[in-house]
Design a protein around this motif. Sequence first.
Motif, mmCIF file in Angstrom:
data_model
loop_
_atom_site.group_PDB
_atom_site.id
_atom_site.type_symbol
_atom_site.label_atom_id
_atom_site.label_comp_id
_atom_site.label_asym_id
_atom_site.label_seq_id
_atom_site.Cartn_x
_atom_site.Cartn_y
_atom_site.Cartn_z
ATOM 1 N N TYR A 1 -4.969 5.337 -0.509
ATOM 2 C CA TYR A 1 -5.925 5.044 -1.595
ATOM 3 C C TYR A 1 -7.186 5.891 -1.445
ATOM 4 N N HIS B 1 6.097 3.260 -1.633
ATOM 5 C CA HIS B 1 5.328 2.030 -1.603
ATOM 6 C C HIS B 1 5.751 1.264 -0.365
ATOM 7 N N SER C 1 -0.647 6.984 5.891
ATOM 8 C CA SER C 1 -0.848 5.688 5.240
ATOM 9 C C SER C 1 -2.305 5.552 4.784
ATOM 10 N N ARG C 2 -2.579 4.492 4.045
ATOM 11 C CA ARG C 2 -3.895 4.249 3.410
ATOM 12 C C ARG C 2 -4.269 5.384 2.459
ATOM 13 N N MET D 1 0.836 -1.211 0.000
ATOM 14 C CA MET D 1 0.000 0.000 0.000
ATOM 15 C C MET D 1 0.870 1.261 0.000
ATOM 16 N N ASP D 2 0.428 2.281 -0.713
ATOM 17 C CA ASP D 2 1.228 3.500 -0.797
ATOM 18 C C ASP D 2 1.125 4.329 0.482
#
Length: 420
Positions: A395, A419, A392-393, A1-2
């Motif tokens: 998306y 990443h 984080s998270r 996760m990016d």
Amino acid sequence: MDQIRIRGGRPLSGEIAISGAKNAALPLMAAALLTERRLVLSNVPQLADIHTMASLLGQHGLAVEKLAEGGRVLSLGGAVTSTEAPYDIVRKMRASVLVLGPLLARTGQARVSLPGGCAIGTRPVDMHLKGLEQMGAEIQLEAGYINARVRGRLRGASILLPVPSVGATENLLMAACLADGQTAIANAAREPEIGDLAACLRAMGARIEGVGSERLVVEGVSRLGGAEHAIIPDRIETGTYACAAAITGGTVRLRGGRLGHLGALARTLAEAGVEITEEGDALLVRRLNGLHGADVMTEPYPGFPTDMQAQFMALMAVAEGAAMVTETIFENRFMHVPELNRMGARINVHGASAIVRGVRSLSGAPVMATDLRASVSLVLAALAARGETVVSRVYHLDRGYERVEEKLAGCGAEIARSHD
Ligand code: UD1
């Protein structure tokens, strides 16, 4: 996760190009279901939600072609071969429910997964369904799906929305364009995205009056044609970068931003000490002296937008004095508060209001994005904080902000995506 890493403390300086409005693009794409001709949309933002809507329309049988600039110009059109919007797509994006009205109006039937709740609240779709029922649709809820059908064409009706829901206004407006007779939608939402949808529907041949007011009147026509339409700039992206300029004490030109679409946000920012002036096709945003606490209450347009509440709260976290932020649209939209407090903010939530006591400075911390606007508020806080913040998270951010790290880095922010 990016993840996104930000080292704060640099005043932003430079120019940011505002993308097309996500919340205008999604209903406009759904409007392509109303015609067998081609709808060509330009200024389409490059976002995860747009890809989700494109795959949903593809599943209904429409051809979605990228005509230019990597998808910034989209051509949509073709026969509807499936009237089902499956759970797997709808659960990713609630706005998928906007295909319901157009599918029903064009084909007489639709089977659309119920969107369910989301991070910011329960978000029912009862007003969409009730309005369509008033137009003659038979609707049953079964196994998590909305099963809707109508014998012949939908019929014009007089619909009063209990609250001015954006999505219900859009769904009913699109359905009414192909209904038999006149439909009036009272207490309609007045967001600029609805004006943009109406402009495109008119270009397709729809007969709509009252655009921009709380009463929309539609004379149904038997068919709609194709059109070419340029999507309006994103007012929430504009407001977000205005807050970014303000929180860092910088000066930023927002190319394409429209002052007239900011509603109460422009007034509130001025009260807080942020100057916004029109300069040709851009808005110049700069912080005058210090930031001052300003109270806000979210309301339907032209009131203060709920989609700017989290970003404005980040700004108030470093303002002088206190600010009361009241959320009236969604019941659970303060998830950014504990994360901002971990960065040193002093915010207390009491029911639907939050008291923000401004602090001198915030400090970087690892934080977690929970929804689209909450995550960008953490980015704003990080731009002003001492030290490094890792969000984080991300998306969630990618659903609604195009190339956020590139746009901010272009104005001198120390920000990079990695990443995990
Ligand atoms: C749209 C926006 C979203 C924004 C919101 C409010 C899109 C794709 N999304 O969402 O970014 O935060 O407007 O400006 O444009 N409600 C009901 N029953 C219904 C419909 C809505 O109770 O049938 C309630 C909702 O739970 C909410 C309020 O009405 O409390 C307003 O929601 P609505 O305007 O419909 O928001 P969306 O269209 O989902």
